[in-house]
Design a protein around this motif. Structure first.
Motif, short mmCIF file in Angstrom:
data_model
loop_
_atom_site.label_atom_id
_atom_site.label_comp_id
_atom_site.label_asym_id
_atom_site.label_seq_id
_atom_site.Cartn_x
_atom_site.Cartn_y
_atom_site.Cartn_z
N ILE A 60 0.84 -1.19 0.00
CA ILE A 60 0.00 0.00 0.00
C ILE A 60 0.88 1.25 0.00
O ILE A 60 1.82 1.35 0.79
CB ILE A 60 -0.94 0.04 1.23
N VAL A 61 0.57 2.16 -0.88
CA VAL A 61 1.25 3.45 -0.92
C VAL A 61 0.20 4.55 -0.81
O VAL A 61 -0.80 4.54 -1.54
CB VAL A 61 2.05 3.63 -2.23
N ILE A 62 0.41 5.49 0.10
CA ILE A 62 -0.47 6.66 0.21
C ILE A 62 0.29 7.86 -0.35
O ILE A 62 1.37 8.20 0.12
CB ILE A 62 -0.88 6.92 1.68
N ASP A 63 -0.27 8.44 -1.38
CA ASP A 63 0.33 9.58 -2.09
C ASP A 63 -0.28 10.87 -1.56
O ASP A 63 -1.44 11.18 -1.84
CB ASP A 63 0.08 9.41 -3.60
N GLY A 64 0.50 11.62 -0.77
CA GLY A 64 0.02 12.87 -0.19
C GLY A 64 0.26 14.03 -1.12
O GLY A 64 1.26 14.75 -0.98
N LEU A 139 3.53 6.28 3.49
CA LEU A 139 2.97 7.58 3.15
C LEU A 139 4.07 8.45 2.57
O LEU A 139 5.09 8.69 3.23
CB LEU A 139 2.36 8.25 4.39
N MET A 140 3.90 8.90 1.35
CA MET A 140 4.85 9.78 0.70
C MET A 140 4.16 11.10 0.36
O MET A 140 3.27 11.14 -0.50
CB MET A 140 5.38 9.13 -0.59
N ALA A 141 4.55 12.15 1.04
CA ALA A 141 3.97 13.47 0.78
C ALA A 141 4.86 14.23 -0.21
O ALA A 141 6.08 14.08 -0.21
CB ALA A 141 3.83 14.25 2.08
N THR A 142 4.23 15.06 -1.03
CA THR A 142 4.99 15.73 -2.10
C THR A 142 4.96 17.25 -1.92
O THR A 142 5.09 17.76 -0.81
CB THR A 142 4.44 15.30 -3.47
N ILE A 156 2.17 17.54 10.86
CA ILE A 156 1.19 16.83 10.02
C ILE A 156 1.58 15.37 9.88
O ILE A 156 0.73 14.47 10.00
CB ILE A 156 1.09 17.51 8.64
N LEU A 157 2.87 15.10 9.63
CA LEU A 157 3.32 13.71 9.50
C LEU A 157 3.11 12.93 10.79
O LEU A 157 2.70 11.76 10.76
CB LEU A 157 4.80 13.68 9.11
N SER A 177 6.92 10.20 5.20
CA SER A 177 7.93 11.23 4.97
C SER A 177 7.50 12.17 3.85
O SER A 177 6.54 11.91 3.11
CB SER A 177 9.28 10.59 4.61
N VAL A 178 8.26 13.25 3.75
CA VAL A 178 8.09 14.21 2.64
C VAL A 178 9.25 13.97 1.69
O VAL A 178 10.42 14.10 2.08
CB VAL A 178 8.10 15.67 3.13
#
Length: 553
Positions: A60-64, A139-142, A156-157, A177-178
């Motif tokens: 599972i990958v969550i794309d932020g 979770l990968m935030a961009t 937020i993380l 992470s970002v």
């Protein structure tokens, strides 16, 4: 120099094309969110302690992202060599999106974790319960989070981590992470070339990536030029080393760029400034090497802005005429929506050049995939995956300069706010890809075949053979083709396939109007609002232009 090494076997289907010197710049449109998630899962699989166990697996990958958060649930199996085999059908891939994005919780970071609950429920519905414990979730935030202060990013993380720890899936704090803009571009580049079969082969035959997100834009490709360390990334795949150029333009994603343009139009400074004080003039003073066309686009836009200011009004060229701006802000009474694709494109270019500044960027080489908002905009206008920028230019011009009431009737199922943005998005894409990066408006793949044509001055009729079935093209060349030219000929025949000629006498067709016949009124209209800005002394050498600009011109 940053070095990234993937501990993976090269794709067995990787191939190097026979002609390593030719460079065809072809822009393809591709949806990027799944590509980025796919790459992250590849890394996840290869680093997993359980990666060598056979049987059905999940990741599972969550794309932020900046405008929303997406979850991607992948089902896969490992082949005999331990490589993941993915099923991208409905059973193998599931995705869901919630809005707004994580960055919208900047004022109240503790609420951001709650936005993941619905996504996690979706993930649990896709993964059998007995696999929850060994299914890794990341979770990968961009760019949305990259724009925030570090303390806000971390808050937020941390809120998200609290929710992910008790999700039932396998999770570590470091897995939320970002990611940097460069990494975001590299991830997409790796997966695109893995999917195309070029990863593991000749670096000159790889495909570059140009991403246009909501808050940032990324450009990543193999460059043969020396690249400064801050933009250079070395990646090893198998026995092959790739020297990548990767750069992210933060704040120049499509949505943030539109906000910047609107703020400049609506700002108090703009209400009373002299044109010579606008930052865009400095682009010309400092000679950023954007070319004569780019300079003329900028000058055309500034000239229009100067004229409207002297009349006491402001023109918004990126909003279709007829749209009411009343009540949108305190200056809306002085702003008039007057959609004009050329001026909107020029305004977009000034934004891009301000952001790009003196940033180093080598000459684009090879083929490219254009992703994310390139995909959405092309899809809206009904353009194919291999559409040319000239097609988007024509579609954008028609949209921008249509009356808002007609657009609403035509696209009645669209949200009004979303519909409003397609004028800017089409102009911004052309300014970004063509005016700034230099990608051709039209297909230039067949210029080489023209050199080989036996009859370069033949008429269309002479190239058509009516005796072949229902008629067909009879192309003649001066020599046999090399192996690497065969595909090019096939592409040409594929393009010609849908065209048949009539036996009417050849005649001149005026493309500037609706019925093919030349009309003086239409010609004047084209000069007044050209598709491509041409040199016009009356738009530059006027009394209101400052002396320095007049001298420069």
């Amino acid at each position: 120099m940053e070095q990234l090494k993937l501990q993976m076997r090269p794709n067995a289907t990787a191939r190097a094309q026979k002609n390593a010197t030719r460079s065809n710049l072809v822009v393809l449109i591709l949806l990027a969110t799944v590509i980025a998630a796919f790459f992250l899962l590849l890394v996840l699989v290869c680093n997993s302690r359980n990666s060598m166990r056979r049987g059905k697996k999940y990741g599972i990958v969550i794309d932020g992202g900046s405008t929303g958060t997406r979850i991607h649930v992948f089902g896969f199996e490992l082949d005999g060599g331990g490589r993941p085999v993915f099923d991208f059908g409905k059973k193998g891939l599931g995705s869901m999106r919630v809005s707004p994005g994580l960055s919208s919780y900047a004022e109240d970071p503790n609420r951001s974790g709650g936005s993941l609950v619905e996504l996690l429920e979706f993930g649990k519905s896709r993964v059998p319960k007995e696999h929850w414990g060994d299914t890794e979730i990341r979770l990968m935030a961009t760019a949305g989070l990259r724009r925030l202060e570090l303390r806000v990013q971390e808050a937020i993380l941390e809120s998200c981590r609290r929710v992910l720890r008790v999700s039932g899936f396998q999770f570590r704090d470091s897995w939320a992470s970002v990611i940097t803009g460069s990494d975001e571009g590299i991830y997409a580049w790796v997966v695109a070339n893995h999917a195309l079969g070029s990863l593991g082969g000749d670096p000159r035959e790889t495909t570059g990536i140009i991403e246009l997100g909501g808050a940032s834009a990324q450009v990543t490709f193999v460059s043969s030029e020396p690249v400064p360390p801050e933009f250079s990334h070395t990646l090893r795949f198998g026995n092959v080393t790739y020297n990548l150029y990767s750069h992210s333009l933060l704040d120049f994603g499509q949505n943030v760029a539109l906000e910047s343009l609107q703020k400049s139009l609506y700002s108090t400074d703009l209400m009373g400034f002299l044109p010579s004080k606008w930052w865009a003039w400095s682009l010309i003073f400092h000679g950023l090497g954007i070319g004569i066309l780019s300079e003329l686009l900028t000058l055309s836009f500034l000239h229009a802005a100067a004229e409207s200011l002297q009349k006491g009004i402001l023109i918004d060229p990126c909003t279709p005429k007829g749209y009411s701006l009343d009540g949108k802000n305190e200056y809306s009474s002085a702003i008039h929506a007057q959609g004009n694709f050329s001026e909107c494109r020029a305004a977009a270019l000034t934004l891009l050049q301000k952001g790009k500044g003196s940033t180093f960027m080598p000459k684009l080489q090879g083929k490219f995939l254009a992703t994310e908002n390139f995909f959405y905009t092309s899809k809206f206008f009904g353009l194919g995956s291999r559409a040319f920028l000239s097609d988007l230019t024509v579609a954008g011009q028609h949209f921008c300069e249509e009356d808002w009431s007609k657009l609403k009737r035509k696209y009645y199922s669209f949200n009004e706010e979303d519909l409003l943005h397609y004028c800017f998005s089409s102009a911004y894409i052309v300014a970004f890809l063509h005016d700034s990066l230099g990608i051709a408006l039209d297909d230039e793949r067949f210029s080489h075949l023209y050199i080989l044509a036996a009859h370069r001055n033949a008429s269309v009729e002479e190239m058509w053979d009516q005796n072949v079935g229902e008629g067909g093209w009879n192309l003649r060349f001066i020599r046999d083709f090399n192996d690497w030219e065969v595909e090019m000929v096939g592409n040409l025949l594929q393009v010609l396939r849908g065209f048949k000629i009539t036996w009417e006498e050849d005649s001149v067709f005026w493309k500037g109007g609706g019925n093919g016949q030349f009309r003086v009124k239409e010609a004047y209209s084209r000069l007044d609002r050209p598709l491509e800005v041409v040199f016009s002394k009356n738009k530059i050498w006027v009394e209101r232009v400052p002396t320095k600009i007049m001298f420069f011109a």
